[in-house]
Write a protein that holds these residues in place. Structure first.
Motif, mmCIF file in Angstrom:
data_model
loop_
_atom_site.group_PDB
_atom_site.id
_atom_site.type_symbol
_atom_site.label_atom_id
_atom_site.label_comp_id
_atom_site.label_asym_id
_atom_site.label_seq_id
_atom_site.Cartn_x
_atom_site.Cartn_y
_atom_site.Cartn_z
ATOM 1 N N CYS A 29 0.931 -1.235 -0.035
ATOM 2 C CA CYS A 29 0.192 0.040 -0.028
ATOM 3 C C CYS A 29 0.791 1.323 0.004
ATOM 4 C CB CYS A 29 -0.955 0.072 1.260
ATOM 5 S SG CYS A 29 -2.258 -1.233 1.429
ATOM 6 N N GLN A 30 0.312 2.154 -0.668
ATOM 7 C CA GLN A 30 1.094 3.642 -0.453
ATOM 8 C C GLN A 30 -0.132 4.592 -0.271
ATOM 9 O OE1 GLN A 30 3.051 4.407 -4.077
ATOM 10 N NE2 GLN A 30 4.594 2.787 -3.921
ATOM 11 N N VAL A 31 0.437 5.730 -0.058
ATOM 12 C CA VAL A 31 -0.924 6.836 0.089
ATOM 13 C C VAL A 31 0.133 8.246 -0.394
ATOM 14 C CG1 VAL A 31 0.480 7.361 2.631
ATOM 15 C CG2 VAL A 31 -1.619 8.004 2.109
ATOM 16 N N THR A 32 -0.806 8.992 -0.963
ATOM 17 C CA THR A 32 -0.398 10.174 -1.539
ATOM 18 C C THR A 32 -1.667 11.149 -1.270
ATOM 19 O OG1 THR A 32 0.454 11.347 -3.381
ATOM 20 C CG2 THR A 32 -1.477 10.120 -3.648
ATOM 21 N N THR A 33 -1.234 12.602 -1.361
ATOM 22 C CA THR A 33 -2.333 13.584 -0.984
ATOM 23 C C THR A 33 -3.037 14.130 -2.315
ATOM 24 O OG1 THR A 33 -0.667 15.537 -0.793
ATOM 25 C CG2 THR A 33 -0.930 14.170 0.850
ATOM 26 N N ALA A 37 -1.259 14.660 -5.877
ATOM 27 C CA ALA A 37 -1.931 14.059 -7.113
ATOM 28 C C ALA A 37 -2.304 15.025 -8.155
ATOM 29 C CB ALA A 37 -2.896 13.384 -6.742
ATOM 30 N N PHE A 38 -2.739 16.100 -7.824
ATOM 31 C CA PHE A 38 -3.133 17.158 -8.719
ATOM 32 C C PHE A 38 -2.202 17.726 -9.827
ATOM 33 C CE2 PHE A 38 -6.683 18.716 -5.602
ATOM 34 C CZ PHE A 38 -7.553 17.581 -6.001
ATOM 35 N N TYR A 39 -0.673 17.568 -9.301
ATOM 36 C CA TYR A 39 0.146 18.013 -10.279
ATOM 37 C C TYR A 39 1.094 16.823 -10.581
ATOM 38 C CZ TYR A 39 -0.770 22.799 -8.691
ATOM 39 O OH TYR A 39 -1.221 24.013 -8.530
ATOM 40 N N ALA A 40 0.858 15.652 -10.230
ATOM 41 C CA ALA A 40 1.606 14.181 -10.754
ATOM 42 C C ALA A 40 1.333 14.211 -12.249
ATOM 43 C CB ALA A 40 1.050 13.223 -9.865
ATOM 44 N N ALA A 296 4.025 -0.179 -10.738
ATOM 45 C CA ALA A 296 4.945 0.391 -11.625
ATOM 46 C C ALA A 296 4.521 2.063 -12.118
ATOM 47 C CB ALA A 296 5.047 -0.325 -12.917
ATOM 48 N N PRO A 297 5.226 2.764 -12.547
ATOM 49 C CA PRO A 297 4.737 4.343 -13.038
ATOM 50 C C PRO A 297 3.970 4.037 -14.367
ATOM 51 C CG PRO A 297 7.005 4.195 -12.505
ATOM 52 C CD PRO A 297 6.579 2.802 -12.645
ATOM 53 N N LEU A 298 2.611 4.840 -14.248
ATOM 54 C CA LEU A 298 1.735 4.858 -15.168
ATOM 55 C C LEU A 298 1.343 6.428 -15.450
ATOM 56 C CD1 LEU A 298 -0.351 3.324 -16.930
ATOM 57 C CD2 LEU A 298 -1.955 3.819 -14.983
ATOM 58 N N PRO A 299 1.689 6.656 -16.945
ATOM 59 C CA PRO A 299 1.257 8.171 -17.338
ATOM 60 C C PRO A 299 -0.345 8.228 -17.503
ATOM 61 C CG PRO A 299 2.197 6.818 -18.964
ATOM 62 C CD PRO A 299 2.403 6.218 -17.752
ATOM 63 N N GLY A 303 -7.828 15.782 -17.351
ATOM 64 C CA GLY A 303 -8.803 16.298 -18.198
ATOM 65 C C GLY A 303 -8.592 17.930 -18.167
ATOM 66 N N GLU A 304 -9.401 18.479 -18.843
ATOM 67 C CA GLU A 304 -9.277 19.783 -19.310
ATOM 68 C C GLU A 304 -9.166 20.613 -18.007
ATOM 69 O OE1 GLU A 304 -11.871 23.467 -21.379
ATOM 70 O OE2 GLU A 304 -12.238 21.367 -21.551
ATOM 71 N N THR A 305 -10.017 20.434 -17.032
ATOM 72 C CA THR A 305 -10.176 21.299 -15.801
ATOM 73 C C THR A 305 -8.793 21.175 -14.972
ATOM 74 O OG1 THR A 305 -12.298 21.128 -15.650
ATOM 75 C CG2 THR A 305 -11.288 21.946 -13.756
ATOM 76 N N LEU A 306 -8.420 19.958 -14.738
ATOM 77 C CA LEU A 306 -7.004 19.655 -14.292
ATOM 78 C C LEU A 306 -5.810 20.205 -14.770
ATOM 79 C CD1 LEU A 306 -6.278 18.209 -11.562
ATOM 80 C CD2 LEU A 306 -5.968 16.108 -13.000
#
Length: 319
Positions: A29-33, A37-40, A296-299, A303-306
């Motif tokens: 398990c991992q955790v982020t904020t 996440a909004f900028y990842a 594994a990393p996943l690009p 969306g437009e608003t983000l």
């Protein structure tokens, strides 16, 4: 792997899962904020579990909904759609409207006139203690709200809750916690207090008879199907319902999408030790059922608003 997304400052809730001391074998398990996440530009191959919707500003909730859709569209399973999960006020209104709960709630800043008393005050988005004791009638409610306003305490975000509770024995109130983990509904634990507000549990209050009843409820998953409609109404695929028996049925006080999962601690009762180990092992099995990916990393394509949020660098307005 499971990836939990929480409001800043609230990742402690899943620390036992991240650090693998949950008390049973669980997936990585991992955790982020949300802020991160909004900028990842990348996420990871993992089941994404969105939490803490009630702690987000309105504009953050819009971004969280778009983040959910963007990651889901990348082929990654996600739980708790921020656009659909109900927070406390809406949920309790719906549970009353559908007949699950006999009580309802009101906005404190909307001239509330409850249909039944007593009532108490609390913040909708807060998981701590209420802002008042039980208020017996309309005059007491009006006086309390007026005192708060005149004292410089804003009423926005505050709700008035009709009280619905009853002791299970003289001077003893009990509340159960039941989890939704994907498709599974799992009765997990009970806590007891010597007052109407049941929150953390009072050590030494429960007797062997109560521990035996708790064990029977958990092992048989006693309330699972009775509570499933509440989770469905809430749109919650991960979270914990706090509920209790009232007038012969289970009533739901809240569904917390970011409940704290503390490491198991030794109990004074061997019965309870066995019960909580059983509950953890059963939940761990279900966590494996919702496990996805290897981290594994996943690009993913925002969306437009983000994307507009990222380009403008809107502040999060958080300390």
């Amino acid at each position: 792997m499971l990836l939990f997304i929480t409001a800043p400052g609230h990742s402690y809730t899943v620390k036992s899962l991240v650090e693998r001391n949950f008390g049973a074998d669980t997936p990585p398990c991992q955790v982020t904020t949300y802020d991160a996440a909004f900028y990842a530009k990348h996420t990871v191959q993992a089941t994404h579990i969105f939490t803490d919707m009630e702690r987000l500003y309105d504009w953050e909730l819009v971004l969280a909904g778009e983040l959910y859709r963007s990651i889901r569209d990348a082929g990654v399973p996600c739980l708790n759609n921020p656009a659909q999960v109900m927070c406390r006020y809406q949920l309790l209104r719906e549970l009353h409207a559908t007949g699950i709960n006999p009580f309802t709630v009101y906005r404190a800043d909307d001239r509330p006139q409850p249909a039944r008393f007593p009532v108490f005050l609390r913040f909708e988005a807060d998981h701590g203690l209420p802002l008042s004791d039980l208020l017996p009638d309309q005059d007491a409610l009006n006086a309390r709200l007026l005192a708060l306003r005149e004292g410089g305490f804003p009423l926005r975000g505050m709700i008035v809750v009709e009280y619905a509770g009853e002791p299970i024995a003289p001077g003893v109130w009990q509340q159960f916690g039941t989890f939704r983990v994907g498709d599974a509904v799992l009765v997990d634990h009970a806590v007891a207090e010597d007052k109407w507000l049941v929150k953390y549990g009072k050590r030494g209050l429960a007797a062997d008879e109560m521990f035996a009843n708790e064990k029977a409820a958990i092992v048989t998953n006693r309330f699972a199907e009775e509570l499933r409609p509440a989770f469905e109404i809430a749109g919650a695929e991960w979270g914990r319902a706090d509920h209790a028996d009232f007038m012969g049925r289970q009533v739901v006080y809240e569904i917390n999408t970011n409940p704290e999962l503390q490491p198991l601690k030794p109990q004074r009762s061997p019965i309870r030790d066995e019960t909580l180990r059983f509950a953890r092992q059963r939940m761990a099995q279900q966590l494996w059922q919702i496990d996805f990916g290897n981290g594994a990393p996943l690009p993913f394509r925002p969306g437009e608003t983000l994307a507009r949020h990222r380009s403008r660098g809107w502040p999060s307005f958080r300390p």
